[in-house]
Design a protein around this motif. Structure first.
Motif, PDB file in Angstrom:
ATOM      1  N   GLU A   2       0.831  -1.199   0.000  1.00  0.00           N
ATOM      2  CA  GLU A   2       0.000   0.000   0.000  1.00  0.00           C
ATOM      3  C   GLU A   2       0.871   1.256   0.000  1.00  0.00           C
ATOM      4  OE1 GLU A   2      -4.030  -0.573   2.464  1.00  0.00           O
ATOM      5  OE2 GLU A   2      -2.222  -0.880   3.639  1.00  0.00           O
ATOM      6  N   ASP A   3       0.418   2.297  -0.721  1.00  0.00           N
ATOM      7  CA  ASP A   3       1.167   3.538  -0.607  1.00  0.00           C
ATOM      8  C   ASP A   3       0.864   4.179   0.740  1.00  0.00           C
ATOM      9  OD1 ASP A   3      -1.081   5.310  -0.691  1.00  0.00           O
ATOM     10  OD2 ASP A   3      -1.050   5.319  -2.870  1.00  0.00           O
ATOM     11  N   ARG A  19       8.066   3.658   3.187  1.00  0.00           N
ATOM     12  CA  ARG A  19       8.141   4.040   1.786  1.00  0.00           C
ATOM     13  C   ARG A  19       7.100   5.133   1.488  1.00  0.00           C
ATOM     14  NH1 ARG A  19       6.844  -0.337  -3.004  1.00  0.00           N
ATOM     15  NH2 ARG A  19       6.913   1.106  -4.767  1.00  0.00           N
ATOM     16  N   GLY A  20       7.530   6.193   0.836  1.00  0.00           N
ATOM     17  CA  GLY A  20       6.631   7.283   0.497  1.00  0.00           C
ATOM     18  C   GLY A  20       6.576   8.395   1.525  1.00  0.00           C
TER      19      GLY A  20
END
Length: 218
Positions: A2-3, A19-20
């Protein structure tokens, strides 16, 4: 995977190593900058409504009024209903989600936050997200603070200066902490409160709830 924005919407814990996270940081920086510009440069309520609609990513009802200055650190997860009134100098930290339903009135300097941090000092930099919902026709008094995970029930009143860390049932009056006897109101927090304070207009728990809840129908 998932973002990071989907994870936020799902209420998952956010770490700086995720991440992100850098992309998320850019959104925060942009939102804060747009709020600074809105508060400094808007010349009318229509301008505020237009700019704030762009910040939160959805149109704001023409009967909803927001007085500047207004502050948010993210914006994407604020949902404003119809005919809402928000007075000056309010702050909404909405990474965990904030829903303001129709006909809500919010006084000046009210703080609503859906974001917290772990008590464990090793991991305290993480974000713990819990949504806040302010139900229809609620009145939040000046200087009140609504903490993560709280739902304020329909037709309720939160008095000026109250710190709200538990749900407020519909049609209740949440009064700011003060030690004064009153026979008019019945404390509704005693069912889960360990404090021996039944003869005073107050309640508290191990997490320092600095407010008391009373039925306005008594």
């Amino acid at each position: 995977m998932e973002d990071i924005f989907a994870r936020m919407a799902a209420g998952k814990i956010i770490q700086k190593e995720d991440r992100g996270y850098d992309e998320f940081g850019k959104v925060v920086a942009e939102t804060i900058q747009r709020c600074v510009e809105m508060n400094a440069n808007t010349t009318g309520i229509d301008d505020v409504r237009k700019t704030l609609s762009e910040i939160i990513g959805s149109p704001i009802d023409e009967l909803t009024t927001v007085f500047p200055p207004f502050y948010t650190n993210f914006g994407w997860f604020i949902k404003l209903g119809k005919n809402v009134f928000i007075n000056q100098a309010c702050s909404m930290l909405d990474i965990g989600g904030i829903v303001i339903e129709d006909d809500v009135q919010i006084g000046p300097r009210v703080n609503i936050t859906s974001e917290n941090h772990p008590l464990d000092p090793v991991n305290r930099i993480a974000l713990v997200l819990k949504p806040v919902t302010i139900k229809r026709n609620t009145w939040i008094g000046a200087g009140a603070t609504i903490l993560p995970g709280v739902t304020v029930g329909e037709n309720s009143v939160v008095a000026a200066g109250a710190v709200v860390s538990r749900d407020v049932l519909p049609t209740l009056w949440l009064r700011a902490f003060q030690r004064r006897w009153s026979k008019k109101f019945k404390c509704l927090a005693m069912r889960d409160c360990s404090m021996d304070c039944s003869p005073v207009l107050a309640c508290a728990s191990e997490f320092s709830i600095h407010a008391a809840v009373f039925s306005i129908t008594q």
